[in-house]
Design an enzyme around this catalytic site. Structure first.
Site, PDB file in Angstrom:
ATOM      1  CE1 TYR A  36      -3.597   2.603   0.680  1.00 27.90           C
ATOM      2  CE2 TYR A  36      -2.225   3.320   2.502  1.00 27.90           C
ATOM      3  CZ  TYR A  36      -3.291   3.536   1.663  1.00 27.90           C
ATOM      4  OH  TYR A  36      -4.053   4.662   1.788  1.00 27.90           O
ATOM      5  N   GLY A  39       3.865  12.506  -2.415  1.00 30.46           N
ATOM      6  CA  GLY A  39       3.698  13.891  -2.818  1.00 30.46           C
ATOM      7  C   GLY A  39       5.043  14.512  -3.096  1.00 30.46           C
ATOM      8  N   GLY A  91       9.204  13.847 -13.304  1.00 31.20           N
ATOM      9  CA  GLY A  91       9.255  12.390 -13.273  1.00 31.20           C
ATOM     10  C   GLY A  91       9.574  11.774 -11.932  1.00 31.20           C
ATOM     11  CG  HIS A 144      -7.054   5.222  -0.401  1.00 31.33           C
ATOM     12  ND1 HIS A 144      -6.343   4.359   0.402  1.00 31.33           N
ATOM     13  CD2 HIS A 144      -8.296   4.705  -0.486  1.00 31.33           C
ATOM     14  CE1 HIS A 144      -7.134   3.368   0.791  1.00 31.33           C
ATOM     15  NE2 HIS A 144      -8.328   3.560   0.269  1.00 31.33           N
ATOM     16  CG  ASN A 175      -3.661  14.797  -7.220  1.00 31.88           C
ATOM     17  OD1 ASN A 175      -3.290  15.116  -8.344  1.00 31.88           O
ATOM     18  ND2 ASN A 175      -2.825  14.593  -6.213  1.00 31.88           N
ATOM     19  CE1 TYR A 191       0.112   7.346  -7.913  1.00 31.19           C
ATOM     20  CE2 TYR A 191      -2.021   8.314  -7.508  1.00 31.19           C
ATOM     21  CZ  TYR A 191      -0.698   8.189  -7.184  1.00 31.19           C
ATOM     22  OH  TYR A 191      -0.173   8.898  -6.133  1.00 31.19           O
ATOM     23  CD  GLU A 192      -6.968   6.391 -15.149  1.00 32.19           C
ATOM     24  OE1 GLU A 192      -6.741   7.301 -15.986  1.00 32.19           O
ATOM     25  OE2 GLU A 192      -8.107   6.085 -14.779  1.00 32.19           O
ATOM     26  CE1 TYR A 205      -6.021  10.913   1.863  1.00 28.83           C
ATOM     27  CE2 TYR A 205      -7.559  11.070   0.032  1.00 28.83           C
ATOM     28  CZ  TYR A 205      -6.389  10.587   0.568  1.00 28.83           C
ATOM     29  OH  TYR A 205      -5.597   9.774  -0.181  1.00 28.83           O
TER      30      TYR A 205
END
Length: 124
Positions: free
Chosen positions: A12, A17, A26, A51, A56, A63-64, A78
């Site tokens: 996980y 950030g 990158g 998550h 965002n 992520y995709e 959150y």
């Protein structure tokens, strides 16, 4: 042979950030790819989860691009400055684990990405 018996671990990413001056070079991709490399070498790990706060969009695109898929929205995940925000759960599966991938989830993931693309186009 279910998840519990085949995969004794899952990973996980709790927080990722970068400071504003280090964005778009990158660094985020590099960090996530390092975790992916670790998971690929850990054969009893079937999934990597994270998550992301719903506003965002840049992180979701990252992520995709790295092979994560949208799983579900979670309300009020959150709390920032006493304000609740929803999040999306994303996952990437490894070592033969199909995880949440059903016909329904594949179609809903496609629909979700399409709706997001339309929203981004309209907002542009």
């Amino acid at each position: 042979d279910g998840y519990e018996s085949r995969y004794s671990q899952m990973f996980y990413i709790m927080t990722l950030g970068t400071s504003r001056e280090f964005r778009r070079i990158g660094l985020g991709s590099l960090l996530v790819k390092r975790v992916i490399d670790l998971v690929e070498r850990t054969h009893d790990c079937g999934a990597l989860y994270l998550h992301v706060i719903t506003y965002n969009k840049t992180a979701m695109k990252l992520y995709e691009r790295l092979g994560f898929m949208f799983i579900k929205e979670i309300k009020d995940y959150y709390t920032i400055n006493s304000v609740n925000f929803d999040c999306y759960l994303f996952a990437r599966y490894f070592h033969g684990n199909w995880g949440h991938r059903t016909s329904y989830s594949i179609i809903s993931n496609y629909v979700w990405r399409s709706v997001e693309a339309i929203r981004n186009f309209i907002a542009f």
